[in-house]
Every structure is written in C-alpha cells, then in structure tokens.
Design an enzyme around this catalytic site. Sequence first.
Site, PDB file in Angstrom:
ATOM      1  N   SER A   1       0.813  -1.212   0.000  1.00  0.00           N
ATOM      2  CA  SER A   1       0.000   0.000   0.000  1.00  0.00           C
ATOM      3  C   SER A   1       0.849   1.266   0.000  1.00  0.00           C
ATOM      4  CB  SER A   1      -0.930   0.011   1.225  1.00  0.00           C
ATOM      5  OG  SER A   1      -1.809  -1.088   1.206  1.00  0.00           O
TER       6      SER A   1
ATOM      7  N   GLY B   1      -4.161  -2.211  -1.030  1.00  0.00           N
ATOM      8  CA  GLY B   1      -3.286  -1.879  -2.139  1.00  0.00           C
ATOM      9  C   GLY B   1      -3.060  -0.384  -2.246  1.00  0.00           C
TER      10      GLY B   1
ATOM     11  N   GLY C   1      -2.341   3.477  -4.487  1.00  0.00           N
ATOM     12  CA  GLY C   1      -2.822   4.263  -5.613  1.00  0.00           C
ATOM     13  C   GLY C   1      -4.246   4.757  -5.463  1.00  0.00           C
TER      14      GLY C   1
ATOM     15  N   CYS D   1      -9.241  -1.889   2.901  1.00  0.00           N
ATOM     16  CA  CYS D   1      -8.435  -0.776   2.414  1.00  0.00           C
ATOM     17  C   CYS D   1      -8.807  -0.425   0.972  1.00  0.00           C
ATOM     18  CB  CYS D   1      -6.953  -1.116   2.567  1.00  0.00           C
ATOM     19  SG  CYS D   1      -5.845   0.293   2.347  1.00  0.00           S
ATOM     20  N   LEU D   2      -7.921  -0.639   0.006  1.00  0.00           N
ATOM     21  CA  LEU D   2      -8.259  -0.360  -1.387  1.00  0.00           C
ATOM     22  C   LEU D   2      -9.448  -1.212  -1.826  1.00  0.00           C
ATOM     23  CD1 LEU D   2      -7.556   1.118  -4.032  1.00  0.00           C
ATOM     24  CD2 LEU D   2      -5.990  -0.755  -4.566  1.00  0.00           C
TER      25      LEU D   2
ATOM     26  N   GLN E   1     -12.533   0.518  -0.742  1.00  0.00           N
ATOM     27  CA  GLN E   1     -12.841   1.668  -1.586  1.00  0.00           C
ATOM     28  C   GLN E   1     -13.428   1.239  -2.924  1.00  0.00           C
ATOM     29  OE1 GLN E   1      -8.944   3.351  -1.652  1.00  0.00           O
ATOM     30  NE2 GLN E   1      -9.043   4.094   0.455  1.00  0.00           N
TER      31      GLN E   1
ATOM     32  N   ASN F   1      -3.519   2.578   6.784  1.00  0.00           N
ATOM     33  CA  ASN F   1      -2.589   3.094   5.791  1.00  0.00           C
ATOM     34  C   ASN F   1      -3.366   3.421   4.528  1.00  0.00           C
ATOM     35  OD1 ASN F   1      -0.529   3.725   4.042  1.00  0.00           O
ATOM     36  ND2 ASN F   1      -0.017   1.592   3.625  1.00  0.00           N
TER      37      ASN F   1
ATOM     38  N   GLY G   1      -4.521   6.968   1.805  1.00  0.00           N
ATOM     39  CA  GLY G   1      -4.542   8.382   1.472  1.00  0.00           C
ATOM     40  C   GLY G   1      -5.804   8.802   0.755  1.00  0.00           C
ATOM     41  N   PHE G   2      -6.660   7.817   0.433  1.00  0.00           N
ATOM     42  CA  PHE G   2      -7.969   8.069  -0.152  1.00  0.00           C
ATOM     43  C   PHE G   2      -9.024   7.527   0.804  1.00  0.00           C
ATOM     44  CE2 PHE G   2      -5.054   8.139  -3.659  1.00  0.00           C
ATOM     45  CZ  PHE G   2      -5.579   9.043  -4.568  1.00  0.00           C
TER      46      PHE G   2
ATOM     47  N   HIS H   1      -6.664  -2.062   8.470  1.00  0.00           N
ATOM     48  CA  HIS H   1      -6.026  -3.361   8.268  1.00  0.00           C
ATOM     49  C   HIS H   1      -6.234  -4.238   9.507  1.00  0.00           C
ATOM     50  CE1 HIS H   1      -2.930  -1.997   4.978  1.00  0.00           C
ATOM     51  NE2 HIS H   1      -4.124  -1.460   4.803  1.00  0.00           N
TER      52      HIS H   1
ATOM     53  N   GLU I   1      -5.664  -7.259  10.159  1.00  0.00           N
ATOM     54  CA  GLU I   1      -4.729  -8.359  10.443  1.00  0.00           C
ATOM     55  C   GLU I   1      -3.629  -7.945  11.412  1.00  0.00           C
ATOM     56  OE1 GLU I   1      -1.892  -6.085   8.236  1.00  0.00           O
ATOM     57  OE2 GLU I   1      -4.076  -6.255   8.195  1.00  0.00           O
TER      58      GLU I   1
END
Length: 382
Positions: free
Chosen positions: A49, A243, A245, A272-273, A276, A314, A316-317, A356, A358
């Site tokens: 990530s 992940g 980006g 996370c990603l 989203q 972790n 940023g979006f 996260h 885990e």
Amino acid sequence: MPQKPTACLALADGTVFYGQGFGATGEVVAELVFNTAMTGYQEIMTDPSYASQIVTFTFPHIGNTGVTAQDDEAADPVASGIVVKWDPTEPSNWRATADLVAWMERRGRIGIGGIDTRRLTRAIRQQGSPHVVLAHDPQGNFDIAAMVARARGWQGLVGLDLAKEVTTRQSYRWDEGLWEWPGQFGAIPEQKPFRVVALDYGAKRNILRSLAQSGAEVTVLPATATAEEVLAHDPEGVFLSNGPGDPAATGAYAVPMIRDLLDRDLPIFGICLGHQMLALALGAKTIKMNHGHHGANHPVKDMETGKVEITSMNHGFAVDAQTLPEGVIETHVSLFDGSNCGLRMAEKPVFSVQYHPEASPGPQDSAYLFDRFAEAMRARRA
C-alpha cells in the site's frame, strides 16, 4: 565539527531538509507521508500500500530490532524510502538476521536520518502530503533546484493505478497460517476449508495468513482478473485486498468485475483499497485525503455496536460517506476525523473496512472480521 550532509529531502514548495543518508544511494520522487506506529517498520516498508510513498516515522527508534524475513509483508520493500529522527543503530533482538541499513542497501531503498521529524510531520498535517525528492550521495553533492523541479513536476497519486505494479503476475495457492511462538507459521485448519478467491491489489502476507487461519483455502488472483476467472475457481467467498494508488484508477477494470460478483450472492470482504473499490462498485465515490491515515493507533467506532476499536491504517484516499447509496450501511467511522471506515450491504453478506484488521503491525481488536467472513461462508454453505 558537524558532519557533512550525505542526504537531502526536497519538497515541492522549496523546503529542504539535510541529513545523513543510509541504505541505497541515488534519488527517488514520491509522496511524503508520516506513520505514528511505534513498532513494525519492516512490515510498513514492505506493505504494498506504500507504493510511490516515502514514510516519515514519528517514532525515533527505527532499526533497533533489525530485520528478519519472517516480518516481510511482500517479497521486497515497496515504500520508496524512509525519513527518521535518529540514525539506525545496531540491532538488538533475538529474531534479527540482519540490520536495517544493510537490508535497505541490498533492497535498493533510500533512508535519511537526523531529521526534525516533528517539524516535518506538522508540515504534512498543515499542508497535506507533499511531493518530494529524496537523494542520498555519500559525497554530499545535490542539485537542489533540479530536485525541487522534479518534485513539482511529479503527477502524484491522483489518477495513478499502482495495483497493476504490485499485484502477483500469476495465480497461486496460499496455505500458511499466522505466526506462532517460538517462531513458525501455523498450518491452516484441515476440516473442510472454505474456498476463497483473493484479488491481489497489493495484498499483505499477514492478511492472507489471517484468511487461512479463519478456515479459508485461499487462491490468489492478479488484480486484473475477470469475474469469469474468479468464478472458475468455484469460490464460496471473495476477498478484495489492500493496495496502493487511486481507487478510481484501479476501479476502471476492477469495479465492473466486482459488480458482476455482486450479482452472484457470494460473501465478499474488502480491506483498504478493496473497501474503496467495493464502495465504487456499489455507486459511492472516493476522495483524496489531506494527509491520510498512517499508523497503528487509530480509534474507529463500530456504529452498530458502539464499540471502539484501535486499528492499523494506511490510506490516502477515503470513501465519501455522503455518497453511499440506499441499501448500503456505514458501519465504522474514524474517531479522529469522522471519515468512513466501513460499510455493509443490508441484504447481502457483503462488507468491508478501511483499516487493516490483520494487525501487522498493530493491535488485534479487529481480527473478528475474518471470523465474520468465515461465518458468512458457513451460512451460505448451510
């Protein structure tokens, strides 16, 4: 007599920090973020990530426990570099097999020490995550004007699909459980494991271990896998991994696939990603945050139970909670800024979280989510 600087961090606004370089030499451009975790620097550096990001550690003692291959979350470090207050020292830990400096040099990652990380962290909080260039030259020769220009010219993470860069190139089976004392990874339960397909957008190894530990036979597929390729494995559940980006960029190919899977009434769990992109598939939108959430001490409230969990984050979006459609329930929110941290479908066994669970590194308050996913598959099987 003061030491001559051997490393330099140049921000796009022209601010320059000088320090002592370690690890690999050279120059790299990336987004600068800060992480507040007090442990787990190796796991953080190998978390996919963090692609195209340089991590400022607010905790000063980085490198004191060395490194060990057991703590890698990916085959190689993914973070572009690190910024620390104090130069890494010799390791003192019974599990260490190498020191951080040599490990970074061997893996091609740049570090800079002797930095006022409090000042840098305040700048990131106030101005947002800046674009920066980090350079390490043992001779101390830096072209500051060129470094600042490169930082200003970098496109940044908005619109950038990084999942394709960090994903696996071919499918594989994961069969390793969580780490157990005194130093080995456990085996997955043998009794009729659930068939799970995990889409790898930058999956951490400990997330896959947690899935296996909860009773899943995990098949990992590349980020670009189609719904047909997923369904060919006859899954009882689908996992959408973390992940790097911009989720909107990755979603260009992943969101249509997720929408196809939503029509199949399969249990789906995203992190996370993956959280989203599930939101995008359901019709919501994502936004770029000012400086994101990066740390192992983030309080999140479960809106349905009232329970507060301390989580590892972790990102940023974030998912824009105001855009969640009817039938999609916001389940978790950050107690730092109220941003969305979880959702579920009202009528289907589909849910996801921004953090996260885990805990690698971090607390284990949210490990129950893997059991919730297993329970959803158990109910479907019944």
